[in-house]
Structures are given as C-alpha cells and as structure tokens.
Design a protein around this motif. Structure first.
Motif, mmCIF file in Angstrom:
data_model
loop_
_atom_site.group_PDB
_atom_site.id
_atom_site.type_symbol
_atom_site.label_atom_id
_atom_site.label_comp_id
_atom_site.label_asym_id
_atom_site.label_seq_id
_atom_site.Cartn_x
_atom_site.Cartn_y
_atom_site.Cartn_z
ATOM 1 N N ASP A 142 99.213 -25.183 -104.297
ATOM 2 C CA ASP A 142 98.697 -25.990 -105.404
ATOM 3 C C ASP A 142 97.179 -25.909 -105.476
ATOM 4 N N GLN A 143 96.508 -25.840 -104.334
ATOM 5 C CA GLN A 143 95.055 -25.738 -104.338
ATOM 6 C C GLN A 143 94.615 -24.464 -105.057
ATOM 7 N N ARG A 144 95.279 -23.358 -104.749
ATOM 8 C CA ARG A 144 94.957 -22.088 -105.392
ATOM 9 C C ARG A 144 95.264 -22.148 -106.888
ATOM 10 N N ARG A 145 96.400 -22.732 -107.225
ATOM 11 C CA ARG A 145 96.806 -22.864 -108.629
ATOM 12 C C ARG A 145 95.771 -23.667 -109.417
ATOM 13 N N LEU A 146 95.317 -24.764 -108.860
ATOM 14 C CA LEU A 146 94.358 -25.610 -109.559
ATOM 15 C C LEU A 146 92.997 -24.928 -109.693
ATOM 16 N N ARG A 147 92.617 -24.132 -108.712
ATOM 17 C CA ARG A 147 91.366 -23.370 -108.827
ATOM 18 C C ARG A 147 91.466 -22.348 -109.955
ATOM 19 N N ALA A 148 92.604 -21.698 -110.065
ATOM 20 C CA ALA A 148 92.802 -20.732 -111.146
ATOM 21 C C ALA A 148 92.791 -21.420 -112.513
ATOM 22 N N LEU A 149 93.427 -22.576 -112.602
ATOM 23 C CA LEU A 149 93.426 -23.329 -113.864
ATOM 24 C C LEU A 149 92.016 -23.765 -114.235
#
Length: 264
Positions: free
Chosen positions: A148-155
C-alpha cells in the motif's frame, strides 16, 4: 452493484463481469514460438482478442525506464540471473527482441489507446516513475501494488502529474488485511475505513487455507461501490462459479476464452 457517486472512468470500458487479460495474452502457439508474458506481442494479442482490460506489472531499468515486467529478474523469462534494475533499456530490448518485444509503460499507454491498463507496481524504485507516466492517462489506468505504501506513492506522483484526475486504484495487502479483520469482528466502521479511497479489490479466491473472497466480503465491497476482481482464474467452471457468486471481474491467462464465456 451500487455505483459510487462518481465512478472512475476506468470502469466505463465495459459492463461487468470484466475480463482482465493477465500479463496480456500468450496462446499455446505463441508460447511455442517463444513469446512471453508482458511483451508487446502479448499486449497486442490481448487487444486483438477483444480485451479492453490488460493487467500488467512494472519495474524500472538501470537507466530509469519503467517497463512492463513481472519478475525482479530475468531468470524465468530469459535464463539470465540479473535483476531488471541492473540492466539498461537497450540491452533489455535486445534480450526481449525474440520473445515478443519489450514494451515500456509509456509505449503501452501510447500504442494501445483503446486499452484500460491495470498496472501493478512491483518495485519501490518504480513508484514515482510509474505514477508520473500514468498521470496524463489517469482515466485509463488502475494503479495497484501488494504494498500500500508503494501504491500510494505512485498515486501521489500521478496526481502531481495530472491534478485533474487520479488513476483508479485497488487495495494492497495491508488494506485487505484490515478489511478482513473488520469483517471478522463485524465492524462496519472498520470496513468503511478500509475501503475508503479504494475502487477495487483484486484478490485470490483463497490464500492458503483462508477463504478470501466470500459472500460477506462481496456484500461489503458492493455496499461501498467497490468492485471485486479475482486472480488468476483459468478454468471455465471456476469463472462461471465466481461470476455467479457476484465477483465483478476475472483476471485470467485465457482472456479470449473468458471473453467468449463471460460476455455481458
């Protein structure tokens, strides 16, 4: 399934149940010819078969180019032990030339304007790069990651590149774990918190002995306007059973068969 007040345009390309071509489409004949998943040829084959949703994965090369690739390294695809982030784009293109052709994330989005992409960001180093590339195409992309941390950084990077529209997104594992815990203790507030800001749940039907996709999970997701997509489903009987259960999408290696079987 009830719609959100403003459903993301990624979902407008077809009705449910959706068929998501897993890493493109590699038929038995293509496999025999040396074509591999996530290649340009695999994406083109999925598109030619009628798939409007293609699930793929993203890493970055040594020189910082986001490419469609699932594994951290080339062992399975090319018998090469090096990691993707240890190889420059030009050499990776050469290695993939006889395997269907390398495709970068930018090339995929530009070359297949009729396709909605489901991009799983596989490496921490790829998060900002992928998000920045996706930003201008946000209406056609669902961004996800197990992290989720990676996903939120991409978003966040995608929104910085295009403040007018964020990509759609599906939950990472920590969010899924919070959701399952909330369902277990019958906490509607916990369910709502876990699903806040999420457009889809993309899950295996089971994780070991744990049944992940259940009627209770489906009911909760649909109550909040969140779709449920199940991976990776290749048997026709399983596709039929899951759609009858209420899932909204099937992620499959057999996109052509699924499109014929699950035609809305």
């Amino acid at each position: 399934m009830p719609e959100r007040l403003a459903q993301h345009p990624w979902f407008d390309a077809s009705e449910t149940p959706r068929t998501l071509a897993h890493r493109g489409l590699v038929t038995d004949a293509a496999l025999a010819a040396g074509i591999v998943e996530n290649s340009f040829a695999a994406v083109a084959a999925a598109h030619a078969a009628g798939a409007v949703y293609v699930e793929s994965d993203c890493h970055v090369t040594r020189d910082g180019v986001a490419v469609l690739f699932h594994d951290d390294d080339l062992v399975r695809v090319a018998g090469d032990p090096r990691r993707i982030d240890q190889i420059e784009l030009r050499e990776l293109e050469q290695l993939m030339a006889e395997r269907g052709g390398l495709v970068s994330l930018a090339q995929a989005l530009e070359s297949f304007p009729g396709v909605r992409f489901n991009i799983d960001v596989k490496a921490d180093a790829a998060a900002e790069t992928a998000g920045t590339i996706v930003g201008p195409f946000a209406d056609r992309v669902l961004l996800t990651s197990f992290s989720d941390q990676r996903r939120l950084r991409a978003l966040e990077a995608a929104l910085a590149a295009n403040p007018q529209q964020r990509p759609a997104t599906s939950a990472g594992w920590s969010t899924v774990a919070r959701l399952i815990f909330a369902l277990t203790i019958h906490s509607r507030r916990g369910v709502a918190a876990a699903l806040d800001g999420v457009d889809a749940l993309q899950l295996p039907e089971r994780h070991g002995a744990l049944r992940v996709v259940s009627p209770r999970l489906l009911e909760a997701a649909h109550r909040h306007g969140v779709e449920v997509h199940v991976w990776t489903v290749n048997e026709p009987d399983d596709m039929r059973r899951l759609v009858a259960l209420g899932v909204d999408g099937i992620v499959t290696d057999r996109a052509a068969d699924a499109l014929a079987l699950l035609k809305p």
